[in-house]
Scaffold this motif. Structure first.
Motif, PDB file in Angstrom:
ATOM      1  N   ILE A 132       0.742  -0.679  -0.129  1.00 43.01           N
ATOM      2  CA  ILE A 132       0.252  -0.185  -0.071  1.00 43.01           C
ATOM      3  C   ILE A 132       1.429   1.073  -0.124  1.00 43.01           C
ATOM      4  N   VAL A 133       1.142   1.936  -1.512  1.00 37.94           N
ATOM      5  CA  VAL A 133       1.881   3.521  -1.019  1.00 37.94           C
ATOM      6  C   VAL A 133       0.356   4.419  -0.909  1.00 37.94           C
ATOM      7  N   GLY A 134       0.874   5.270   0.057  1.00 35.84           N
ATOM      8  CA  GLY A 134       0.426   6.379  -0.258  1.00 35.84           C
ATOM      9  C   GLY A 134       1.161   7.421  -0.708  1.00 35.84           C
ATOM     10  N   LEU A 135       0.239   8.541  -1.558  1.00 36.30           N
ATOM     11  CA  LEU A 135      -0.101   9.112  -2.463  1.00 36.30           C
ATOM     12  C   LEU A 135       0.347  10.564  -2.012  1.00 36.30           C
ATOM     13  N   VAL A 136       1.014  11.132  -1.351  1.00 37.87           N
ATOM     14  CA  VAL A 136       0.811  12.742  -0.746  1.00 37.87           C
ATOM     15  C   VAL A 136       1.638  13.910  -1.186  1.00 37.87           C
ATOM     16  N   GLY A 137       0.667  15.399  -1.031  1.00 37.19           N
ATOM     17  CA  GLY A 137       0.745  16.274  -2.045  1.00 37.19           C
ATOM     18  C   GLY A 137      -0.079  16.899  -1.337  1.00 37.19           C
ATOM     19  N   LEU A 189      -2.034   3.149   7.059  1.00 41.45           N
ATOM     20  CA  LEU A 189      -1.729   1.954   6.032  1.00 41.45           C
ATOM     21  C   LEU A 189      -0.695   1.936   5.063  1.00 41.45           C
ATOM     22  N   CYS A 190       0.365   3.343   4.825  1.00 40.33           N
ATOM     23  CA  CYS A 190       0.927   2.810   4.379  1.00 40.33           C
ATOM     24  C   CYS A 190       2.560   2.291   4.716  1.00 40.33           C
ATOM     25  N   GLU A 191       3.223   1.599   3.616  1.00 39.74           N
ATOM     26  CA  GLU A 191       5.040   1.407   4.750  1.00 39.74           C
ATOM     27  C   GLU A 191       5.623   2.329   4.091  1.00 39.74           C
ATOM     28  N   ARG A 192       5.372   3.115   2.637  1.00 44.35           N
ATOM     29  CA  ARG A 192       5.828   3.499   1.813  1.00 44.35           C
ATOM     30  C   ARG A 192       5.452   5.338   2.054  1.00 44.35           C
ATOM     31  N   ILE A 193       5.634   5.623   1.153  1.00 48.87           N
ATOM     32  CA  ILE A 193       4.876   6.934   0.136  1.00 48.87           C
ATOM     33  C   ILE A 193       5.743   7.430  -0.917  1.00 48.87           C
ATOM     34  N   LEU A 194       5.089   8.764  -1.248  1.00 43.90           N
ATOM     35  CA  LEU A 194       5.914   8.918  -2.485  1.00 43.90           C
ATOM     36  C   LEU A 194       5.286  10.597  -2.197  1.00 43.90           C
ATOM     37  N   ILE A 195       5.709  11.578  -2.245  1.00 43.73           N
ATOM     38  CA  ILE A 195       5.698  12.238  -2.281  1.00 43.73           C
ATOM     39  C   ILE A 195       5.736  13.534  -3.496  1.00 43.73           C
ATOM     40  N   ILE A 196       4.617  14.301  -3.913  1.00 46.13           N
ATOM     41  CA  ILE A 196       4.718  14.880  -4.623  1.00 46.13           C
ATOM     42  C   ILE A 196       4.222  16.171  -4.891  1.00 46.13           C
ATOM     43  N   GLY A 207       9.925   6.572  -1.246  1.00 48.96           N
ATOM     44  CA  GLY A 207      10.610   5.803  -0.143  1.00 48.96           C
ATOM     45  C   GLY A 207       9.575   5.409   1.218  1.00 48.96           C
ATOM     46  N   PRO A 208      10.199   4.518   1.849  1.00 49.48           N
ATOM     47  CA  PRO A 208       9.275   4.396   3.960  1.00 49.48           C
ATOM     48  C   PRO A 208       9.210   5.067   4.293  1.00 49.48           C
ATOM     49  N   LEU A 209       7.855   4.930   5.161  1.00 49.40           N
ATOM     50  CA  LEU A 209       7.263   6.369   5.845  1.00 49.40           C
ATOM     51  C   LEU A 209       9.072   6.649   6.677  1.00 49.40           C
ATOM     52  N   ALA A 210       9.365   5.835   7.243  1.00 50.69           N
ATOM     53  CA  ALA A 210      10.586   6.165   7.795  1.00 50.69           C
ATOM     54  C   ALA A 210      11.596   7.186   7.895  1.00 50.69           C
ATOM     55  N   ALA A 219       9.343  13.139  28.181  1.00 46.45           N
ATOM     56  CA  ALA A 219       8.695  12.202  26.616  1.00 46.45           C
ATOM     57  C   ALA A 219       9.858  12.823  25.696  1.00 46.45           C
ATOM     58  N   VAL A 220      10.327  11.701  24.916  1.00 39.47           N
ATOM     59  CA  VAL A 220      10.772  12.335  23.766  1.00 39.47           C
ATOM     60  C   VAL A 220      10.008  12.014  22.222  1.00 39.47           C
ATOM     61  N   GLU A 221       9.399  12.344  21.479  1.00 43.78           N
ATOM     62  CA  GLU A 221       8.555  12.565  20.775  1.00 43.78           C
ATOM     63  C   GLU A 221       9.293  13.263  19.111  1.00 43.78           C
ATOM     64  N   GLU A 222       8.591  12.305  18.012  1.00 44.94           N
ATOM     65  CA  GLU A 222       9.037  12.415  17.192  1.00 44.94           C
ATOM     66  C   GLU A 222       7.795  13.451  16.767  1.00 44.94           C
ATOM     67  N   MET A 223       8.624  14.360  15.579  1.00 52.13           N
ATOM     68  CA  MET A 223       7.343  15.218  15.114  1.00 52.13           C
ATOM     69  C   MET A 223       6.042  14.898  14.594  1.00 52.13           C
ATOM     70  N   ASP A 224       5.178  15.513  14.624  1.00 44.80           N
ATOM     71  CA  ASP A 224       4.371  14.726  13.720  1.00 44.80           C
ATOM     72  C   ASP A 224       4.385  15.111  12.321  1.00 44.80           C
ATOM     73  N   ILE A 225       4.300  13.088  11.740  1.00 37.48           N
ATOM     74  CA  ILE A 225       4.433  13.251  10.289  1.00 37.48           C
ATOM     75  C   ILE A 225       4.065  14.242   9.898  1.00 37.48           C
ATOM     76  N   GLY A 226       3.036  14.450   9.692  1.00 33.56           N
ATOM     77  CA  GLY A 226       2.480  15.192   9.351  1.00 33.56           C
ATOM     78  C   GLY A 226       2.812  17.584   8.643  1.00 33.56           C
ATOM     79  N   THR A 227       3.266  17.242   9.644  1.00 36.56           N
ATOM     80  CA  THR A 227       4.307  18.695   9.909  1.00 36.56           C
ATOM     81  C   THR A 227       5.627  18.158   9.350  1.00 36.56           C
ATOM     82  N   VAL A 228       6.400  17.895   9.056  1.00 37.30           N
ATOM     83  CA  VAL A 228       7.309  16.824   8.407  1.00 37.30           C
ATOM     84  C   VAL A 228       7.037  17.003   6.971  1.00 37.30           C
ATOM     85  N   ILE A 229       5.601  15.969   6.553  1.00 39.52           N
ATOM     86  CA  ILE A 229       5.556  15.765   4.777  1.00 39.52           C
ATOM     87  C   ILE A 229       4.963  17.654   4.624  1.00 39.52           C
ATOM     88  N   GLU A 230       4.198  18.486   5.443  1.00 35.98           N
ATOM     89  CA  GLU A 230       3.661  19.750   5.210  1.00 35.98           C
ATOM     90  C   GLU A 230       5.253  20.994   4.758  1.00 35.98           C
TER      91      GLU A 230
END
Lengths: 343, 272
Positions: A50-55, A221-228, A237-240, A311-322
């Protein structure tokens, strides 16, 4: 199952000037611009992926999906889905794919879902026994058995979306395109659709491309994403990997002991470091700091403050992709990363 | 072949159910529009005959032309189908075409099957009329329907329906390049009605004009089936009309296919 090589799409878009005069002028002469909706996209999607297409809106996600589903012709490049060029619309190709569009009803508005499904059974020539088994499985899993005889237009948005999913999966496609499948749904409906899709993936191993503005869809759902971005694939590449390469900061959350004496945070955080105070309350503090600085900074905070919990947290994935989507230039997201996905 | 028949038969059946699923719309369409059209034409022809002071016009007496009018209204519903039923240009305009491009079916065949299914209420109305015709005042209801005429008329209606649908195809395909082509459908409706015999029998046109009209596709739409049903047509004349209609069907099919192929390459699937 999906092989895309240098796929491009240009649109000629007519411009209409504002006002009455503009409308009158456009009756005689129209101006148009050429928009490059997708620029030389190259990637592959394998079975069970399942590949996420994000943009961002207008980035070219839906155009790319429409080309791969065979709805529109590309301006350049090539693609093979299940071994076929999608826009040639071979019957075997059409029987093997499904497209689910959250923003556009594909079922017949005036018919009950049961009638729509019967029509689809004929369209896809699904054998009676398999049809009954698949329909029973899908309606039970999505819990819509009781709504089968209600007209589509009378169903709630969540129920309608579930019916759209059933309609798209009745013929057990090997490639599924999901365009905003959870848009406008409440949290519970979103969750049930996500769980359903994961279950469906386990059982049937289709290749799926998912576009969604909900980062939870992508994360779950997605292990891998495409950013457009502006028609160009800037990450594959992988979401991680997105987090590792593009999330340069982490967030430290501190829960202070009740009645802890106030301390000058500015002194503690130091000067010149790329540190940002996100939240400062009497008992709670949140700080964004560079990854490399986190261990030192956390140690200093624990020793100087009366900390109850940390607690040490990763940044929100949405913020990173944005950040990636709005970045300009190659430095933010080298395009060389694109096209490295699994075959 | 059996599978195709089952699929398109199912599509037609679904459309027939849809056409009858809205009760108010069904009765307005079946009853009210018929009587409204008939009322207008009835009084118009009575006024024309009264003003002319003649018993016959172009070989038609008043009861005969009223019979023609009734049949042409009923046949018109079967030939044209419900307004915008096919919605081909609408599919292009709002992106509805996309789902049919995904399905492993022929878009045209599927849409035509739906179109045929939508004719069920009109077909029921047509049959009902023949049962109730004797109740019409005077000699208007005196239909002396003979089996050969019925057969010729029904076959001509089937051809007329296909021909009208094919006439719409190239016009609707314009929607690939222009956003709204509704006006073209209105134009087709008007021109086909006038030149095909839906507004008045073609016998009322001058001889030379009629000779030209008989070569156009429009005469096959209304003049041919209605005159065949009324028994006003020789078998040879009917066969010529049918052959001409079939020729037009083939021509329109080929032209439409070419136009659709060109247009579909530029289809953008807006709305999704």
């Amino acid at each position: 199952m999906i092989h895309v090589q240098g796929l491009s799409k240009e649109f000629r878009v007519h411009k209409k000037q504002e006002g009455l005069l503009g409308s009158l002028r456009s009756l005689v002469r129209r101006q148009s611009v050429v928009k490059q909706a997708v620029k030389a996209a190259t990637f592959h999607v394998g079975e069970g992926e399942i590949v996420g297409l994000v943009g961002a809106n207008g980035a070219g996600k839906t155009t790319l999906v429409k080309m791969l589903a065979g709805i529109i012709h590309p301006s350049g490049g090539d693609a093979r889905v299940l071994g076929h060029r999608p826009w040639e619309r071979a019957r075997d190709f059409q029987r093997g794919i499904a497209l689910i569009m959250g923003q556009k009803a594909q079922l017949w508005w005036d018919l009950p879902a049961a009638d729509c499904f019967l029509l689809l059974k004929e369209i896809y020539q699904i054998p009676e026994e398999r049809y009954r088994q698949t329909l029973a499985f899908l309606t039970e899993t999505l819990q819509v058995k009781g709504e089968l005889n209600i007209q589509i237009r009378r169903l709630s948005l969540g129920e309608r979306m579930k019916m759209e999913l059933i309609a798209a999966l009745l013929h057990q496609p090997r490639v599924v395109f999901l365009d905003e499948p959870t848009i406008g749904l409440d949290l519970s409906a979103q969750r049930s659709i996500r769980e359903f899709l994961l279950g469906y993936r386990e059982e049937h191993r289709p290749a799926m491309i998912l576009t969604s503005h909900y980062m939870e869809d992508i994360e779950r759902l997605c292990e891998r994403i495409l950013i457009i971005r502006e028609g160009e694939l800037v990450f594959d590449g992988p979401l991680a990997e997105v987090m590792r390469t593009h999330a340069r900061h982490k967030v430290i959350s501190l829960q202070l002991k009740p009645g802890a004496s106030p301390v000058s945070l500015k002194r503690l955080l130091g000067v010149g470091l790329d540190v940002e105070l996100l939240e400062e309350g009497p008992e709670r503090i949140r700080i964004q700091a560079p990854r490399d600085e986190v261990p030192n900074l956390a140690g200093r905070l624990v020793s100087e403050l009366q900390v109850h919990d940390l607690a040490v947290e990763e940044m929100d994935i949405g913020t990173v992709i944005e950040g990636l989507l709005h970045a300009r230039g190659a430095s933010a997201a080298p395009s060389a990363e694109a096209g490295q996905g699994a075959a | 072949m059996r599978r195709a028949f089952s699929l398109y038969g199912h599509a037609a059946s679904v459309e027939a159910r849809k056409a009858m699923s809205y009760r108010a719309d069904f009765w307005i369409n079946v009853v009210l529009t018929f009587f409204a059209q008939l009322g207008v034409m009835w009084f118009l022809w009575k006024a024309i005959f009264a003003a002319s002071g003649q018993i016959t016009l172009g070989g038609w007496d008043l009861p005969g032309i009223l019979r023609y009018t009734i049949l042409v209204i009923l046949a018109g519903k079967l030939v044209r189908g419900p307004e915008m039923a096919s919605g081909l240009s609408q599919d292009i305009y709002d992106g509805g075409l996309s789902r049919y491009l995904l399905y492993p079916v022929s878009y045209w065949a599927f849409k035509y099957a739906q179109h045929v299914g939508s004719l069920v209420p009109s077909a029921a109305q047509f049959l009902l009329f023949f049962l109730l015709a004797p109740l019409l005042p005077g000699s208007v209801g005196a239909f002396h329907l003979q089996l050969p005429h019925l057969l010729m008329g029904v076959l001509a209606l089937v051809l007329a329906n296909l021909l009208y649908w094919l006439l719409q195809l190239p016009l609707q395909a314009v929607a690939f390049w222009a956003d709204n082509v509704w006006s073209l459908s209105v134009l087709l409706r008007f021109i086909s009605g006038l030149l095909g015999g839906a507004m008045l029998p073609l016998d009322l046109f001058p001889e030379k004009a009629r000779a030209v009209l008989e070569l156009l596709p429009f005469a096959t739409l209304f003049d041919l089936p209605v005159n065949a049903l009324l028994g006003r047509m020789e078998a040879g004349q009917w066969a010529r009309g049918m052959a001409l209609g079939m020729g037009w069907c083939l021509l329109l099919f080929l032209a439409s296919r070419r136009l659709w192929r060109a247009g579909e390459r530029g289809y953008t699937g807006v709305g999704i």
